[in-house]
Motif scaffolding. Structure first.
Motif: not given
Length: 505
Positions: A46, A298, A302, A404-405, A407, A428, A430-433
């Protein structure tokens, strides 16, 4: 009678056949997933991960034929140079369930691929305890030898730690190198260590593993360095059997280990000085810990835009990274990314990396990152906490389970984990959730400043006001003719400076 005997024989053979079929199915599933440990070299990044400048260097160092990052032999001793290229995996299905055996063998495949090898085949034996001679039974060892010859493998990787005698006996049967799980993890660490301290820690762990496993060619290790008959210093007291070659090599390795321990100890004061500086300035510290490849780096990127290396591989991060971060309430804290853990982490590594792992024990809060999409996240949590137990003080630090993860994880798996781990949050990286919620939870869990102050700070001391914003909690801030009026909670040291500045005004 004959029919009954025939039926009994079939019933007696059926469970054995069934267990073998189950083991074969496990191996087939593991091999079907082989090659996914590195996602064919691709990792989804990202914008928070930055330019990833280290990734090209890491990829260029991926193991190739004829290249070894293993320790160079310190003597003439035959050393286990790990040129992992074409491997066959071997595991035991013991007292646990077949699912546990499959997860362990799948992790071994990922470790082997991370080291740069190609997984060709595998073998899983249903056996309660390892054979003391060859780890596998004699029949299974012979079957393994045939499998190795058939697929053209040059290495056998065993899912467990082999005694020196077991490794030698198994090598004599299969006629290729035999590497256990511990040696494989050490080899990955040797490839990925970059800092001076990290390299020294890895070398120390490798030497500790090597020492009881020295092996020479034939009788070469029994040669003795006897005393000389003539010459200066010779004569009475200098003659005799002397040291055998292997004894001399062991002494040299112990000398090198002692030197490495001194070097690592000499690096510790610098780390302690940094920690003391953070404590003196009342900067809270948060440590990111967890299983390898759970997404710790990650998450660090973030939260801080650190841009540290992110790779879908085991043990991508070895050298700890400390970055400045800001909580939801504006307070500044430090966030430390630490080395990942794994099941049956070699005790040599735990000892060698003790100074690095102390970042966890010295933290005010631990973010325990868990891969919620993994088949056995509970096992990963247990493995990490097992390592925590070996670090003095780590079990006393408040802990947030970061699932985590999200998504990729199944909703029922997330719900199960949240019911078991009360102090948990789903994100997440990766997505920022869930990242905003995590930042708010970190702010809530960080230690609160302990001194209430109400002062008027002269405008010439704007630096103090800035520090209150960074490290304190402000209830009231207004600008008057005399200066900035503050009602806030700060640490004792900053409170004394504020009172002094206010009095001088």
């Amino acid at each position: 009678m004959d029919d009954r005997e025939h039926t009994t024989d079939e019933a007696r053979e059926a469970p054995v056949r069934s267990a073998q079929e189950v083991a074969d199915d496990v191996v087939a599933r593991v091999l079907a997933r082989a090659g996914t440990a590195l996602q064919d070299g691709a990792t989804a990044h990202t914008t928070f991960d930055g330019d990833q400048l280290d990734l090209e260097e890491r990829t260029s160092l991926r193991r190739v034929a004829g290249l070894s990052t293993e320790l160079e032999d310190v003597t003439e001793v035959e050393y286990r140079q790990l040129r992992l290229e074409r491997v066959v995996l071997v595991g035991l299905w013991g007292a646990g369930t077949v699912e546990e055996a499959e997860i362990s063998l799948r992790e071994l495949a990922a470790l082997a691929e991370t080291a740069g090898s190609q997984v060709l085949d595998g073998l899983l034996q249903r056996r309660r305890t390892p054979d003391p001679g060859t780890f596998l039974g004699s029949g299974k060892a012979a079957e393994l030898a045939g499998l190795v010859a058939a697929v053209g493998a040059d290495t056998v990787v065993v899912d467990g730690e082999l005694a020196p005698s077991q490794r030698r006996a198994l090598e004599d049967v299969v006629k290729v190198k035999v590497v256990d799980r511990t040696a494989l993890i050490l080899d990955i660490f040797a490839q990925h260590a970059k800092s001076r301290e990290g390299k020294a820690q890895v070398e120390l762990a490798q030497l500790e593993y090597l020492l009881p496993r020295l092996r020479g060619w034939g009788e070469s290790m029994s040669r003795q360095a006897g005393g000389q008959v003539g010459g200066a210093g010779a004569g009475m007291g200098s003659r005799g059997p002397g040291e055998t070659k292997i004894e001399l090599d062991r002494r040299r390795i112990r000398t090198r280990m002692a030197k490495l321990r001194r070097e690592i100890a000499a690096m510790e004061p610098a780390r302690q000085t940094k920690r003391a500086s953070r404590r003196r300035n009342a900067i809270p510290s948060v440590a990111i810990a967890g299983y390898t490849n759970a997404g710790k780096s990650s998450l660090l990127n973030r939260l801080t835009h650190a841009g540290v290396l992110v790779e879908n591989a085991l043990f991508a991060t070895l050298d700890p990274t400390v970055r400045r971060a800001e909580a939801a309430d504006g307070r500044v804290y430090t966030l430390a990314d630490t080395v990942g853990f794994v099941r049956h982490l070699p005790h040599q590594l735990v000892e060698a990396f003790r100074s690095t792992l102390e970042e966890v024990a010295d933290a005010d809060l631990i973010l325990h990152v868990v891969d919620a999409a993994h088949p056995d996240p509970e096992g990963q949590i247990a493995a990490v906490r097992h390592v925590f137990a070996d670090i003095p003080g780590a079990m006393d630090v408040p802990e947030i389970i970061v699932l985590n993860k999200a998504d990729l994880a199944a909703p029922e798996a997330v719900a199960r984990l949240r019911s078991r781990e009360v102090h948990s949050i789903v994100v997440s990286a990766h997505t920022g959730e869930g990242i905003d919620e995590l930042s708010a939870l970190i702010a809530d869990q960080l230690p609160r400043p302990g001194v209430q102050v109400e002062v008027v700070v002269p405008y010439t001391r704007g630096d103090l006001v800035s520090r209150v914003h960074e490290h304190g909690e402000i209830d009231l801030e207004e600008h008057t003719e005399a200066g900035t009026r503050l009602r806030a909670r700060v640490d004792a040291g900053l409170a004394a400076e504020l009172e002094e500045a206010s009095g001088a005004a």
